[in-house]
Design an enzyme around this catalytic site. Structure first.
Site, PDB file in Angstrom:
ATOM      1  N   SER A 185      44.133 110.166  67.262  1.00 36.51           N
ATOM      2  CA  SER A 185      45.329 109.443  67.706  1.00 36.51           C
ATOM      3  C   SER A 185      45.723 108.333  66.751  1.00 36.51           C
ATOM      4  O   SER A 185      46.911 108.109  66.500  1.00 36.51           O
ATOM      5  CB  SER A 185      45.095 108.875  69.111  1.00 36.51           C
ATOM      6  OG  SER A 185      44.825 109.903  70.028  1.00 36.51           O
ATOM      7  N   HIS A 237      45.609 103.349  69.001  1.00 36.94           N
ATOM      8  CA  HIS A 237      47.012 103.716  68.819  1.00 36.94           C
ATOM      9  C   HIS A 237      47.777 102.596  68.106  1.00 36.94           C
ATOM     10  O   HIS A 237      48.506 102.843  67.144  1.00 36.94           O
ATOM     11  CB  HIS A 237      47.664 104.009  70.168  1.00 36.94           C
ATOM     12  CG  HIS A 237      47.095 105.199  70.859  1.00 36.94           C
ATOM     13  ND1 HIS A 237      47.549 105.639  72.082  1.00 36.94           N
ATOM     14  CD2 HIS A 237      46.102 106.053  70.503  1.00 36.94           C
ATOM     15  CE1 HIS A 237      46.867 106.713  72.455  1.00 36.94           C
ATOM     16  NE2 HIS A 237      45.979 106.974  71.511  1.00 36.94           N
TER      17      HIS A 237
END
Length: 313
Positions: A185, A237
């Site tokens: 991610s 993230h």
């Protein structure tokens, strides 16, 4: 008879008019039209996709749910050793946390206390389950192939890995001490961040600027919002996104609109030439480089407990 005008004066008037007409009718410099850039052949992103898929198959093979000591009620038992852990243990249809830890999952205690810094990179190639893998790989193909076609593997490769490293550093510094983290991610959000900065720094070459910006910001907002769902590592993230955003100003810079390489310009051409880049592209690139150096230095220093340098001369 009256005196006529001298011959030389009669000829001089028309000559001046002809010169002016010739000057006005002089053709403009020829337009130089270099051949359009050929898109890069995207091979690196499919390789990354294949590597993640192979690693997940290996992970499930090693996990071997039916052979575990506590004999859990595995999900989809007909898959035998490739069956998944019970939903109460892993809702994403995947292996146990112990298996992920053995194969290189990110855990702060192991990175700092046991000196296993390689986990900062190895965790990028592991996934917690089928759902996790599918979501990330679809994002990789959707974003990564387009970027590799435009900028090539030489730029996208470092961007992907360094953004993933930034996500791992953010996750380790801001996550729980004993939490296990895996996934690509951080690297994928780095690609999203780079797309945004690429739009800003190459603003002159886009025609529908506002529409492109609106679509991209909407996609980024939705993905960042999903990162704040419980049990999702939002630190990775955000860290990956910020790193990718600043790397975009350094790695994804294009020549400004109207620039023509000198190898396509004939020696007889006398027209005005544009510089390769705008001044603000250089300014953004230098600023982003400084921020990246300071950011990685701070992250590694905080992770390994390097004391701040004081009383410098």
């Amino acid at each position: 008879m009256g005196k006529g005008m001298p011959y030389s004066d009669v000829e001089k008037g028309p000559e001046r008019g002809q010169e002016k007409r010739r000057h006005r009718s002089r053709p403009p410099p020829p337009q130089i039209c270099p051949p359009p850039e050929k898109p890069w052949f995207p091979w690196l992103v499919p390789v990354i996709f294949s590597a993640n898929l192979i690693m997940f198959i290996i992970t499930m093979y090693i996990n071997d749910c039916p052979s575990q000591e506590n004999h859990p009620r595995c999900v989809l038992p007909f898959l035998k050793r490739f069956s998944f852990q019970p939903f109460k243990e892993n809702i994403l249809l995947g292996p146990s946390a112990l298996t992920l830890q053995k194969l290189g999952a990110l855990e702060k205690n192991l990175v700092v206390d046991d000196g296993e810094g390689w986990r900062l990179l190895s965790c990028m190639w592991l996934h917690a389950g089928v759902v996790h893998l599918v979501v990330n790989m679809l994002s990789l193909l959707f974003i990564g192939i387009r970027l590799e076609q435009e900028f090539g593997f030489i730029r996208i490769g470092p961007l992907y890995v360094l953004s993933g490293l930034a996500g791992s550093l953010a996750s380790t510094n801001h996550g729980k001490e004993s939490s296990v983290s895996v996934g690509a991610s951080g690297a994928l959000f780095g690609l999203l961040g780079a797309m945004l900065s690429e739009l800003f720094t190459n603003w002159t070459i886009y025609t529908k600027k506002c529409i492109a910006l609106l679509i991209l910001v909407s996609v980024i907002a939705v993905n960042l919002a999903l990162g704040f769902i419980p049990k999702v590592d939002s630190s990775a993230h955000v860290g990956g996104f910020l790193a990718g955003f600043f790397f975009g100003f350094v790695l994804l810079v294009r020549p400004q609109f109207g620039y023509v390489s000198r190898k396509y310009i004939p020696s007889s051409y006398n027209g005005k030439l544009k510089s390769r880049h705008k001044w603000y592209q250089y300014a953004l690139g230098i600023t982003a480089t400084i921020i990246l150096v300071l950011g990685y230095t701070y992250a590694f220093g905080k992770l390994y407990g390097i004391p701040p340098m004081k009383n410098l001369p």
